[in-house]
Design an enzyme around this catalytic site. Sequence first.
Site, short mmCIF file in Angstrom:
data_model
loop_
_atom_site.label_atom_id
_atom_site.label_comp_id
_atom_site.label_asym_id
_atom_site.label_seq_id
_atom_site.Cartn_x
_atom_site.Cartn_y
_atom_site.Cartn_z
N GLU A 142 0.82 -1.22 0.00
CA GLU A 142 0.00 0.00 0.00
C GLU A 142 0.86 1.27 0.00
O GLU A 142 0.64 2.18 0.80
CB GLU A 142 -0.98 -0.05 1.18
N HIS B 71 -18.85 -8.84 4.81
CA HIS B 71 -17.52 -8.36 5.14
C HIS B 71 -16.90 -9.24 6.23
O HIS B 71 -17.50 -9.48 7.26
CB HIS B 71 -17.55 -6.91 5.63
N HIS B 72 -15.71 -9.76 5.93
CA HIS B 72 -14.95 -10.57 6.89
C HIS B 72 -13.60 -9.92 7.12
O HIS B 72 -12.67 -10.13 6.34
CB HIS B 72 -14.70 -11.98 6.34
N GLU B 73 -13.48 -9.14 8.16
CA GLU B 73 -12.14 -8.65 8.53
C GLU B 73 -11.50 -9.71 9.43
O GLU B 73 -12.11 -10.11 10.43
CB GLU B 73 -12.23 -7.31 9.26
N HIS C 245 -8.91 -7.90 0.58
CA HIS C 245 -8.12 -6.69 0.84
C HIS C 245 -6.94 -7.06 1.74
O HIS C 245 -7.04 -7.97 2.56
CB HIS C 245 -8.98 -5.62 1.50
N GLU C 246 -5.84 -6.33 1.54
CA GLU C 246 -4.59 -6.62 2.25
C GLU C 246 -4.11 -8.05 2.02
O GLU C 246 -3.42 -8.63 2.86
CB GLU C 246 -4.71 -6.34 3.76
N GLU D 272 -7.66 -6.01 -3.34
CA GLU D 272 -7.10 -4.68 -3.18
C GLU D 272 -5.60 -4.83 -3.47
O GLU D 272 -5.18 -4.71 -4.60
CB GLU D 272 -7.36 -4.17 -1.76
N GLU E 164 -8.84 4.76 -0.47
CA GLU E 164 -9.09 5.05 0.94
C GLU E 164 -7.98 5.89 1.57
O GLU E 164 -8.24 6.71 2.46
CB GLU E 164 -9.26 3.75 1.73
#
Lengths: 698, 698
Positions: free
Chosen positions: B168, B407-409, B477-478, B496, B502
């Site tokens: 990032e 959404h799964h963080e 993401h990440e 991502e 963001e």
Amino acid sequence: MKGFITFFLTFVVIGAIAQTIQSPSGEVSLNFKLDNGNPVYSVSYKGKAVIKDSKLGVKLKDAEGLTSGFKIESAKDRKENSSWQPVLGEVATIANNYHELAIMLVQEKGDRRLNLIFRVFDEGVAFRYDFPKQQNLNYFIVSEEVTQFNLTADHKTFWIPGDFDSQEYVYNETKFSQIDTDKLNLNNGIALKSIGGKYAVQSPLQMKTDNGLYLNIFEAATVNYPVMHLTADVKNFGLTSLLVPNAIGDKAYLQTPCVSPWRTIMVSDDARDIVGSKMILNLNEPSKIDDTSWIKPMKYVGIWWEMHIGKSTWDYAGSQNAQNAATKDLIPSGKHGATTANTKHYIDFAAKHGFDGVLVEGWNVGWEDWFGNWKEEVFDFVTPYPDFDIKAVTDYAKSKGVKMIMHHETSGSVANYERRLDRAFENMIQFGYPAVKSGYVGRIIPRGEFHDGQTMVNHFNFVARRAADYKLMVNSHESSRPTGYSRTYPNYIAAEAARGNEFNGWSSGNPPMHETILPFTRLLGGPMDYTPGIFEIKMNVYDPKKTEQVHTTLAKQLALYVTMYSPLQMAADLPENYEKHLDAFQFIKDVAADWQDSKYLEAEPGDYLTVVRKAKNSEKWFLGAITDENARATTLALNFLPKGQKFKAIIYEDGKDADWQKNPKSYNIRTIEVTWKSKIKLALAPGGGAAISFEPMK
Amino acid sequence: MKGFITFFLTFVVIGAIAQTIQSPSGEVSLNFKLDNGNPVYSVSYKGKAVIKDSKLGVKLKDAEGLTSGFKIESAKDRKENSSWQPVLGEVATIANNYHELAIMLVQEKGDRRLNLIFRVFDEGVAFRYDFPKQQNLNYFIVSEEVTQFNLTADHKTFWIPGDFDSQEYVYNETKFSQIDTDKLNLNNGIALKSIGGKYAVQSPLQMKTDNGLYLNIFEAATVNYPVMHLTADVKNFGLTSLLVPNAIGDKAYLQTPCVSPWRTIMVSDDARDIVGSKMILNLNEPSKIDDTSWIKPMKYVGIWWEMHIGKSTWDYAGSQNAQNAATKDLIPSGKHGATTANTKHYIDFAAKHGFDGVLVEGWNVGWEDWFGNWKEEVFDFVTPYPDFDIKAVTDYAKSKGVKMIMHHETSGSVANYERRLDRAFENMIQFGYPAVKSGYVGRIIPRGEFHDGQTMVNHFNFVARRAADYKLMVNSHESSRPTGYSRTYPNYIAAEAARGNEFNGWSSGNPPMHETILPFTRLLGGPMDYTPGIFEIKMNVYDPKKTEQVHTTLAKQLALYVTMYSPLQMAADLPENYEKHLDAFQFIKDVAADWQDSKYLEAEPGDYLTVVRKAKNSEKWFLGAITDENARATTLALNFLPKGQKFKAIIYEDGKDADWQKNPKSYNIRTIEVTWKSKIKLALAPGGGAAISFEPMK
């Protein structure tokens, strides 16, 4: 009644503030003091020192340790005298009777808090670190404990090396000063060894002083924490905590509020107090399973020993480096054990002789190439080999009233097992398996982790919890050794986590004293799936070139069903071997696996053990007596039997000429009438034993 | 037709055996030779060297390397000229046209084999290590590759540091010799950084030579292997493979037969050949999903940007170190974004404006205490906060014809996610969520692992495969950056894995050139969920103290829907901000997300990009043009349009006074009639862009 004052005393000595509590009996005494800000404890028994001044505290990574600079902020005491009913157990009711002292410490520099919780039972002392919720300590990483156990002299010690990956060792009986893992013969059949240093030993560590005191150091309620091994100071007779590291050398990741496991010191001048203690279970949390009706004892047979003796194989197709081979492309070797036909044979045998379950190992694809390569995806836990029709097998078992026991070998690839666990359990539910034997042979994945690290302790506990969601029972092999979690999750019905009977099949084996030590060590933490009942003692029966043998007599194999407590008991030998000795086999058929009461009649670690137990929901009693390599004669008073009731005692004993090496299969069965006033004389052969059924007579 | 001879030549020079293959066009040429037993390759373009002699080989742990002592056992060549249809894509049909040369090497000492597979496309070269099944090499551990990419001069280079945990970063545009990660300003909003050395850079690495050649080094089909970063030799202009290690320093655990990922070198004198290349996808395996009917493009809105700008929070109760707090005991802060009412508001907005989906972040318990503590059990992925009624929300969405996006963080706790993944996916099925956005913010658990290691590459791929079993789409993401796995698992719809929009909300942000580079780097491996469409450019609207802003004009935000290819596109801003600019918003509503055809009209990394695409199953075309911090005027010929058809072109362009810093929200919309013969003049503001819809007229 003794007053509060008698067990909780505060006094100030020069340079230290000290506090003492005593056990309910008054015989065990714990002293705590701050020595220039350093927490120190000691333990005495009947007025004599057992543990000399020993340090307490926890070192942290990237932060000042919780080891020194303390003052006492407050102290609290409490008495507990209650009892509880285990779902399955050695006794129907367990008394929990102790005095507790909580010392609230604060570090003046940094304003951080650490509580020390001491519990003093009649058979010993337990303490834990309690990290309260606080401003200046939230997340932290334990880099080591400084916890010491300083002994008073050079005791006799039963030790195995502090191996982070295995407990499958024979016990060394030496003076404490002789502890030295470098001197061990490591050609012992253990595939993976990670010994934590020249002076690293495992707990539970059983010792005996020259004055005849039995001393045992262990831990209880190891939850979200690594296993505690111990480093011996052989010059000064001290032990210090050696926590098992993770892949990057850290020990435990914690967040306040939280607690460490209990560190335990049992002490008595009667060995029976140690071996019969329920202190470890008492220190664990009560059951978190509400409906436990599905948790049941099981005696079982299985397709297992025939692989150990080389009659058949786990794999379907021999070693073929099958990672990339489709099962359909494998060429069967013809030696596969877990076939539909063979399984039905075992089901028939189980049904005929009243066994609850049948274990089948090697039923699922992956065994061609499973061990020793640190391979992540070995098994999927759901796909049977082409010659194992899981539907047909489970239908057949159901028709015969027999339960199937699932087998999940992970080969140490926990990453793979966890991501497939729900599918594996759903497969069990689909086919009606109530219990699973899991295995962890091999180096752990996530790579760099040890079997005894925090990650793996959490894994083993997680599997028990997740299995409970599915109402499944778990019997883990090659797991970290239990510390009483089976109280909290009683579906964690058994574990191996020590050197089991299997080693007698293909290695230097287990010396005759082995089974007299395990109840003082491994079994304190929970039931062991030792897999007794091998009748065909010598392996040269299967192959004249073999020299391996079981290091007991046949009669001792029967006694183990009583001396090695487990609600899960295997009759491990081949059906055809039992068919040859149906008279002796009758004891295995009769013996219970869950108990109303248990009494340890005679006990000496490394030498002998005699236990009698009353079956739960039954008037039957069963007795097991074992000895080490020495013959032993004993006379047992039967005053444990209820008064006024006659019993038929069926005595399974060593033959007069029996000897574990020369004549292990010589046994004698006799039946006599007895009452609570009777005495029975038993003559145990070298490496021998005796088993007795007491059946009430009309 | 050119004969076989022209692309495959073997010749012997002094001390070396060399072989050459050419691309179908003949413009790209690869030479392989053994230099005293060491494998060496070089690449030329239109007769000029692009990659000088560079070593090949793989070092092994605990074994002799596969790096030297080779002889050529045989060589094989092959032509491929085929095409395939991606499920979703920039184009409906992808041509796969290359010449392949396989060199079978054998080490005389040790008799071990290594094959090198080269493929030469018109836009570059790919090669991989192929480890065939063999007697003397079965399981092995890669400790490093020696793979080199030796450059011819000190090229202009667009680089980000070789960070094992994050991509990032903003791109540094410097001479190759100026690469130095020590000189970076790391106050860049990235929470977790693990830079692999002073000269470590990431691939894809885009370069430009002084002669106007565009050179790109990357990899394809990273499966069961770590990510390849690169170490720059800034003196000699060389690059060497830097594989991401695991917790104990190993790189990859492999078993023969197996292959490495492809190492790719793209080269052209036309930047459009690089940015439009499908070489990376071509090097991946075809789809392993048979029925792909459920894989669909999605445009979506969501409860997400309002947390980034501080209007609401992911958590329900503020930071309360809630590990041990029951949710029922939490005190709501009143700022929670993911409430039932707010979600219905977004559903209404999505339904009104024709969006396919609504993403809701912060819906599930755990956010009070989720980040930065390397905590294993943060989320359970199934339990909603008390103010989020998942049943009511999903019923409401269904009634409005809108799909919910889960959404799964994970907060980096992959261990926890994997053991809960089936439950998490079953929860999605139960409530009808067709897609999940996953997040991996934080240090990885298993501890010691990096986001880019073999373990994590395997995890990201595993999640895609497991999601396919449930017919669910994944947007990670990440994660590690994609290398074309979306060809093999087209439900891996986006990722991502680069610095997204963001960062403009709360950090130093993304400089105007950022989006002109990503298509040359990150997007080569697969679609990116960049989350464009921010209309309220300056954050001081929300808080006068804020200085952060999006580093583009509003018109450029529209253009990104075309220039940043993804079948999953978010309209990231707040509904109320779109309501203020419904005329501009119309482009986001109209633009497609899946394409019949794409043409890169203009491209210069770091400067500008102009793309036009034809929507799939439609006659509509959409054009996006962006520039960096410099204003840009361009005239575009519309000869991509079909002949004989009139189109209404709706042009969304920067206002005359627009400027990303001074006046970012100035835009102009005009409509003109055009045909394939027309030209359109566009004036892009500094940091600006233009978007055009072409609608066929009756």
